[in-house]
Scaffold this motif. Structure first.
Motif, mmCIF file in Angstrom:
data_model
loop_
_atom_site.group_PDB
_atom_site.id
_atom_site.type_symbol
_atom_site.label_atom_id
_atom_site.label_comp_id
_atom_site.label_asym_id
_atom_site.label_seq_id
_atom_site.Cartn_x
_atom_site.Cartn_y
_atom_site.Cartn_z
ATOM 1 N N TYR A 1 39.619 42.653 25.756
ATOM 2 C CA TYR A 1 40.927 42.822 26.392
ATOM 3 C C TYR A 1 42.035 42.773 25.361
ATOM 4 C CZ TYR A 1 38.353 41.592 30.625
ATOM 5 O OH TYR A 1 37.450 41.557 31.654
ATOM 6 N N TRP B 1 36.666 34.164 35.120
ATOM 7 C CA TRP B 1 37.900 34.891 35.387
ATOM 8 C C TRP B 1 38.775 34.046 36.301
ATOM 9 C CZ3 TRP B 1 38.692 36.595 40.500
ATOM 10 C CH2 TRP B 1 37.577 36.512 41.333
ATOM 11 N N GLY C 1 41.872 34.046 39.340
ATOM 12 C CA GLY C 1 42.432 34.893 40.374
ATOM 13 C C GLY C 1 43.047 34.087 41.494
ATOM 14 N N ILE D 1 49.279 40.881 38.042
ATOM 15 C CA ILE D 1 48.017 41.367 38.604
ATOM 16 C C ILE D 1 48.273 42.502 39.578
ATOM 17 C CG2 ILE D 1 46.091 40.770 40.098
ATOM 18 C CD1 ILE D 1 46.266 37.920 38.940
ATOM 19 N N THR E 1 44.651 41.781 34.249
ATOM 20 C CA THR E 1 43.628 40.811 34.588
ATOM 21 C C THR E 1 44.011 39.467 33.985
ATOM 22 O OG1 THR E 1 42.001 42.574 34.430
ATOM 23 C CG2 THR E 1 41.154 40.352 34.427
ATOM 24 N N VAL F 1 42.479 36.322 32.275
ATOM 25 C CA VAL F 1 41.246 35.939 31.608
ATOM 26 C C VAL F 1 41.423 34.556 30.981
ATOM 27 C CG1 VAL F 1 39.615 36.589 29.796
ATOM 28 C CG2 VAL F 1 40.825 38.344 31.053
ATOM 29 N N GLU G 1 44.989 43.437 29.505
ATOM 30 C CA GLU G 1 44.608 44.778 29.930
ATOM 31 C C GLU G 1 43.283 45.101 29.262
ATOM 32 O OE1 GLU G 1 47.712 47.329 28.591
ATOM 33 O OE2 GLU G 1 49.002 46.895 30.295
#
Length: 163
Positions: free
Chosen positions: A29, A60, A62, A108, A114, A116, A136
């Motif tokens: 990334y 990850w 989120g 996002i 993303t 990370v 990215e």
């Protein structure tokens, strides 16, 4: 005595410093920005982290129910005689300020970025923190360019060292 030996105390625990790193994330990334977040852990999870055996390679971060969580981070069970069991790949809540959380969620949704996890470390106060990168994904040709640049830096340092 190496730097890693200095971080460990007599008991083998990491008192402060990096407990786990996701080294492949910086290759896969392009990191746009980083944010440091607290992480909610149980006592035995902290003990296991202090031994430095956690893995972030498939982890990850989120959103779930308006909160920020860390998914799929591997923290092995502590083998020190403690009977408390926990899910080694369970979800763990991340603690960030509301402004930072909104910034992450906006990146996002708006940019398709993303989140990370780059590393888990202990700050000087002994609290576990996660460094999150807003990233990215890189294309294959970008990865080849990164490999070539890394190799050139290594060769350049070797040439300067041998002069």
């Amino acid at each position: 005595m190496t730097a890693n030996d200095k971080e460990k105390s007599k008991s083998g625990y990491i008192s402060h410093g990096i407990a786990s790193q996701n080294r492949k994330a910086r290759f896969d990334y392009k990191i746009l920005s980083t944010i440091e977040a607290g992480i909610v852990l149980k006592g035995v999870e902290v003990k296991s982290l202090r031994l430095g055996r956690a893995t972030l390679s498939e982890a990850w971060a989120g959103e779930r129910d308006g909160e920020l969580y860390l998914f799929n981070a591997y923290i092995p069970e502590y083998q020190g005689g403690v009977l408390s069991r926990f899910d080694v790949r369970g979800t763990r809540k991340l603690l960030v300020k509301k402004k930072e959380r909104n910034q992450l969620f906006g990146a996002i949704n708006r940019e398709g970025a993303t989140v990370v996890p780059l590393d888990i470390h202990f700050n000087p106060r002994g609290l576990a923190k996660v460094t999150l990168g807003i990233a990215e994904g890189r294309q294959k040709h970008d990865k080849r360019h990164a490999i070539a640049a890394r190799d050139w830096q290594r060769d350049k340092a070797r040439l300067l060292r041998n002069k």
